[in-house]
Design a protein around this motif. Structure first.
Motif, mmCIF file in Angstrom:
data_model
loop_
_atom_site.group_PDB
_atom_site.id
_atom_site.type_symbol
_atom_site.label_atom_id
_atom_site.label_comp_id
_atom_site.label_asym_id
_atom_site.label_seq_id
_atom_site.Cartn_x
_atom_site.Cartn_y
_atom_site.Cartn_z
ATOM 1 N N VAL A 1 -12.471 29.312 37.018
ATOM 2 C CA VAL A 1 -13.810 30.036 37.533
ATOM 3 C C VAL A 1 -13.177 30.285 38.490
ATOM 4 C CG1 VAL A 1 -16.466 30.282 38.696
ATOM 5 C CG2 VAL A 1 -15.290 28.394 36.628
ATOM 6 N N ILE A 2 -13.095 31.622 38.496
ATOM 7 C CA ILE A 2 -12.317 32.813 39.743
ATOM 8 C C ILE A 2 -13.316 33.353 40.261
ATOM 9 C CG2 ILE A 2 -11.168 34.334 39.932
ATOM 10 C CD1 ILE A 2 -9.107 32.824 38.657
ATOM 11 N N TRP A 3 -13.812 32.962 41.648
ATOM 12 C CA TRP A 3 -15.373 33.897 42.273
ATOM 13 C C TRP A 3 -14.797 34.992 43.358
ATOM 14 C CZ3 TRP A 3 -19.030 31.197 42.381
ATOM 15 C CH2 TRP A 3 -19.306 29.524 41.653
ATOM 16 N N THR A 4 -15.604 35.765 43.792
ATOM 17 C CA THR A 4 -14.935 37.305 43.574
ATOM 18 C C THR A 4 -16.144 37.435 44.015
ATOM 19 O OG1 THR A 4 -16.118 38.443 41.641
ATOM 20 C CG2 THR A 4 -13.919 37.881 41.235
ATOM 21 N N ALA B 1 -8.660 28.603 30.355
ATOM 22 C CA ALA B 1 -7.448 28.205 30.289
ATOM 23 C C ALA B 1 -5.577 28.212 29.778
ATOM 24 C CB ALA B 1 -7.616 27.088 31.907
ATOM 25 N N GLY B 2 -6.262 28.201 28.840
ATOM 26 C CA GLY B 2 -4.927 28.011 27.499
ATOM 27 C C GLY B 2 -5.315 29.360 27.178
ATOM 28 N N SER B 3 -5.507 30.194 26.708
ATOM 29 C CA SER B 3 -5.323 31.568 26.519
ATOM 30 C C SER B 3 -5.044 32.571 27.486
ATOM 31 C CB SER B 3 -5.883 32.218 25.309
ATOM 32 O OG SER B 3 -8.082 32.938 26.279
ATOM 33 N N GLY B 4 -5.710 32.244 28.511
ATOM 34 C CA GLY B 4 -5.674 32.528 29.782
ATOM 35 C C GLY B 4 -6.927 34.503 29.955
ATOM 36 N N ALA B 5 -7.462 34.061 28.614
ATOM 37 C CA ALA B 5 -8.136 35.334 28.686
ATOM 38 C C ALA B 5 -9.912 34.884 28.805
ATOM 39 C CB ALA B 5 -8.401 35.658 27.120
ATOM 40 N N MET C 1 -1.978 30.355 36.881
ATOM 41 C CA MET C 1 -3.639 31.506 37.680
ATOM 42 C C MET C 1 -2.970 32.192 38.274
ATOM 43 S SD MET C 1 -4.492 29.302 40.874
ATOM 44 C CE MET C 1 -5.326 27.257 40.629
ATOM 45 N N ASP C 2 -2.077 33.147 38.612
ATOM 46 C CA ASP C 2 -2.036 34.323 39.170
ATOM 47 C C ASP C 2 -2.513 35.050 37.871
ATOM 48 O OD1 ASP C 2 -0.069 34.678 41.201
ATOM 49 O OD2 ASP C 2 0.392 32.982 40.354
ATOM 50 N N ALA C 3 -2.625 35.127 36.879
ATOM 51 C CA ALA C 3 -2.679 35.601 35.290
ATOM 52 C C ALA C 3 -3.983 35.203 35.048
ATOM 53 C CB ALA C 3 -1.966 35.368 34.299
ATOM 54 N N ALA C 4 -4.407 33.772 35.259
ATOM 55 C CA ALA C 4 -6.393 34.575 35.251
ATOM 56 C C ALA C 4 -6.663 35.282 36.989
ATOM 57 C CB ALA C 4 -6.510 32.278 35.770
ATOM 58 N N VAL C 5 -5.977 35.160 37.464
ATOM 59 C CA VAL C 5 -6.682 36.356 38.912
ATOM 60 C C VAL C 5 -6.967 37.439 38.408
ATOM 61 C CG1 VAL C 5 -6.648 36.765 41.062
ATOM 62 C CG2 VAL C 5 -6.398 34.694 40.446
ATOM 63 N N GLY D 1 -9.869 41.595 36.425
ATOM 64 C CA GLY D 1 -9.804 43.610 35.665
ATOM 65 C C GLY D 1 -11.044 43.441 35.154
ATOM 66 N N ALA D 2 -12.060 41.985 34.944
ATOM 67 C CA ALA D 2 -12.883 42.581 34.631
ATOM 68 C C ALA D 2 -14.477 42.639 35.746
ATOM 69 C CB ALA D 2 -13.666 40.837 33.960
ATOM 70 N N VAL D 3 -13.854 42.939 36.710
ATOM 71 C CA VAL D 3 -14.773 43.164 37.663
ATOM 72 C C VAL D 3 -14.612 44.188 38.563
ATOM 73 C CG1 VAL D 3 -16.209 41.035 37.596
ATOM 74 C CG2 VAL D 3 -14.342 40.626 38.536
ATOM 75 N N PRO D 4 -13.523 45.172 38.058
ATOM 76 C CA PRO D 4 -13.704 46.277 39.206
ATOM 77 C C PRO D 4 -14.002 46.104 40.386
ATOM 78 C CG PRO D 4 -13.821 46.319 37.565
ATOM 79 C CD PRO D 4 -14.372 45.726 36.672
ATOM 80 N N GLY D 5 -13.186 46.504 41.548
ATOM 81 C CA GLY D 5 -13.989 46.435 42.545
ATOM 82 C C GLY D 5 -13.964 44.879 43.246
ATOM 83 N N ASN D 6 -14.180 44.251 42.449
ATOM 84 C CA ASN D 6 -14.446 42.408 43.447
ATOM 85 C C ASN D 6 -13.052 42.639 43.832
ATOM 86 O OD1 ASN D 6 -17.662 43.013 42.814
ATOM 87 N ND2 ASN D 6 -17.433 41.009 42.197
ATOM 88 N N GLU D 7 -13.439 41.616 44.676
ATOM 89 C CA GLU D 7 -11.985 41.358 45.543
ATOM 90 C C GLU D 7 -11.544 39.760 45.083
ATOM 91 O OE1 GLU D 7 -9.739 39.319 50.087
ATOM 92 O OE2 GLU D 7 -11.856 41.444 49.577
ATOM 93 N N VAL D 8 -11.013 38.968 44.793
ATOM 94 C CA VAL D 8 -11.085 37.843 44.405
ATOM 95 C C VAL D 8 -10.623 36.717 46.121
ATOM 96 C CG1 VAL D 8 -9.328 36.152 43.636
ATOM 97 C CG2 VAL D 8 -10.086 37.527 42.219
ATOM 98 N N VAL D 9 -11.878 35.478 45.644
ATOM 99 C CA VAL D 9 -11.697 34.719 47.034
ATOM 100 C C VAL D 9 -11.128 33.266 47.183
ATOM 101 C CG1 VAL D 9 -13.405 33.418 48.699
ATOM 102 C CG2 VAL D 9 -14.112 35.929 47.683
ATOM 103 N N SER D 10 -11.424 32.915 45.722
ATOM 104 C CA SER D 10 -11.238 31.389 45.549
ATOM 105 C C SER D 10 -10.599 31.383 43.986
ATOM 106 C CB SER D 10 -11.890 30.752 46.158
ATOM 107 O OG SER D 10 -13.148 30.292 45.945
#
Lengths: 389, 61
Positions: A285-288, A306-310, A252-256, A261-270
């Motif tokens: 689904v990472i909500w930012t 959730a398989g590859s982490g990409a 999950m840490d890698a996913a976050v 990285g995909a949405v620079p400037g955004n903060e991950v909430v949940s």
């Protein structure tokens, strides 16, 4: 239609839209009062352990270790979501017996974001409905009836908005000969409350409309998310349709980190866990959220395999989800500090006076009408010939 | 005639429209701005509350 006939129809609309929703609206307004201060009250009523006070710069523990700890508490259950509190260094992990479990059977655990210690092991939402704040929320949102209750109260909110609009139409003719702020206290109780109803209705007009409309939109959250899932999300994950969900979930840490990285400037909430109804069976689904006052209320979801982490895709929520997300602060009044909450509570109190005075006016008018009819009937029996003419 | 109708309209709707405009401004200022905008929002949103309570306590005759 003549002006008189049209006024009569508007009066009819105002009377019935109000009468049908008033009792529910009263419950909503009264339970809304503590809910305005829910953060403060929940803090006060909370029985969990406090989070550790740590030196600035202390790194947070990994989400993976927190999730592992949560799983150890409830082996055999599934993780539904992970949520990072934005006021305190705490992390919530939601779990349930299965992904298809009723959302009211979800329960959460609160962990210290630095030490990873379990601070509170919460009850299920179904049980929390019977705590004070849970009761307020249930009465305000769904009357203990889940989605049907939400849709029903949404309908009541719609009637409330119709009552406001028809009230505006009636305001003109009623106030034609009166200055704004007139309350005829001396003449009769009914007149006094009619003037107060008009006065307080007029001053709360825009606020009540905004809170009413955003309340209705909030009640539609479940179907609106469902619509988005079945359209945009279904399209984004079309290529996964024939794959089996991954057996092992990537970190999950890698996913976050990938999502951030995909949405620079955004903060991950949940994070919605794969299988949760706000995720997909293949994705986290990472909500930012954005960093300006406005975009801080707007969420950008990132789908992470959730398989590859990409990162599979960055979602661009449609207008109706943005509308829903903006409807939250505008309904809750939690976006402008304590003074805004106090103003919210005061306007809510004035709205309660409008509702109660409206109900009183209907009773008083009925009584007046009944008396008039009774007089007419007694006239008729005393003097049948005169009554016939 | 037109000016008289306009005057009547203003007499009935002037105050509610002004309070409504202040409410809109306050709701948006708190949503879109920070710092000074929050103060302006609180002031603007206090206006309908104050107007309602004031005329309730000290009504015009």
């Amino acid at each position: 239609m003549t002006a008189a006939a049209s006024l009569k129809s508007w009066y009819w609309i105002h009377k019935w839209s109000s009468l049908l929703c008033t009792l529910f609206l009263l419950v909503i307004c009264i339970t809304g009062l503590p809910l305005v201060f829910h953060e403060e009250l929940e803090h006060l009523l909370d029985d969990g352990k406090p989070y550790a006070v740590v030196a600035e710069g202390t790194p947070r523990t990994s989400l993976d270790s927190i999730v592992q700890n949560a799983r150890a508490q409830y082996p055999g259950e599934v993780v539904q979501y992970v949520y990072m509190d934005d006021h305190e260094p705490t992390v919530y992990v939601g779990m349930a017996a299965s992904y298809s479990a009723d959302p009211k059977q979800h329960h959460y655990m609160r962990f210290d974001a630095h030490t990873g210690e379990l601070l509170k092991d919460g009850d299920t939402l179904a049980q929390e409905q019977f705590t004070f704040m849970g009761l307020m929320l249930a009465l305000h949102v769904d009357m203990f009836a889940g989605l049907p209750g939400q849709l029903f109260l949404g309908l009541m909110g719609l009637l409330f908005v119709i009552a406001i609009v028809s009230g505006v139409v009636l305001y003109g003719p009623f106030m034609k000969k009166l200055s704004f702020g007139t309350v005829r206290k001396q003449r009769s109780t009914r007149l006094k409350w009619l003037d107060l109803h008009n006065l307080l209705g007029a001053v709360t007009l825009v606020w009540a409309t905004v809170v009413g409309v955003t309340g209705v939109i909030n009640e539609l959250a479940v179907p609106l998310y469902g619509l988005w899932q079945s359209t945009e999300v279904a399209e984004l994950i079309a290529s996964y349709r024939n794959d089996a969900p991954p057996q092992q979930h990537s970190s999950m840490d890698a996913a976050v980190a990938a999502a951030a990285g995909a949405v620079p400037g955004n903060e991950v909430v949940s994070i919605s866990y794969p299988g949760n109804r706000y995720a997909t069976s293949h994705h986290y689904v990472i909500w930012t959220k954005g960093s300006t006052p406005l975009t801080g209320h707007l969420f950008t979801p990132v789908l992470v395999d959730a398989g590859s982490g990409a990162v599979t895709a960055v979602g661009h929520p449609p207008w109706y989800l943005n509308l829903l997300e903006l409807s939250r602060p505008l309904h809750f009044g939690d976006y402008g500090g304590m003074p805004l909450k106090v103003i919210w509570a005061l306007l809510d109190l004035l709205t309660i006076v409008v509702l109660v005075s409206g109900l009183y006016l209907w009773f008083a008018r009925r009584k007046a009408n009944d008396a008039r009819i009774a007089r007419r009937v007694s006239d008729m029996s005393a003097n049948p010939a005169a009554a016939r003419s | 005639m037109a000016t008289r109708r306009y005057a009547a309209l203003r007499r009935v709707w002037g105050a509610p429209a002004a309070l409504g405009t202040l409410t809109c401004f306050g709701l948006l200022a708190a949503l879109l701005g920070v710092d000074i905008w929050h103060w302006l929002a609180w002031a603007a949103l206090a206006a309908p509350v104050v107007a309602g309570v004031w005329f309730w306590m000290f009504p015009r005759r």
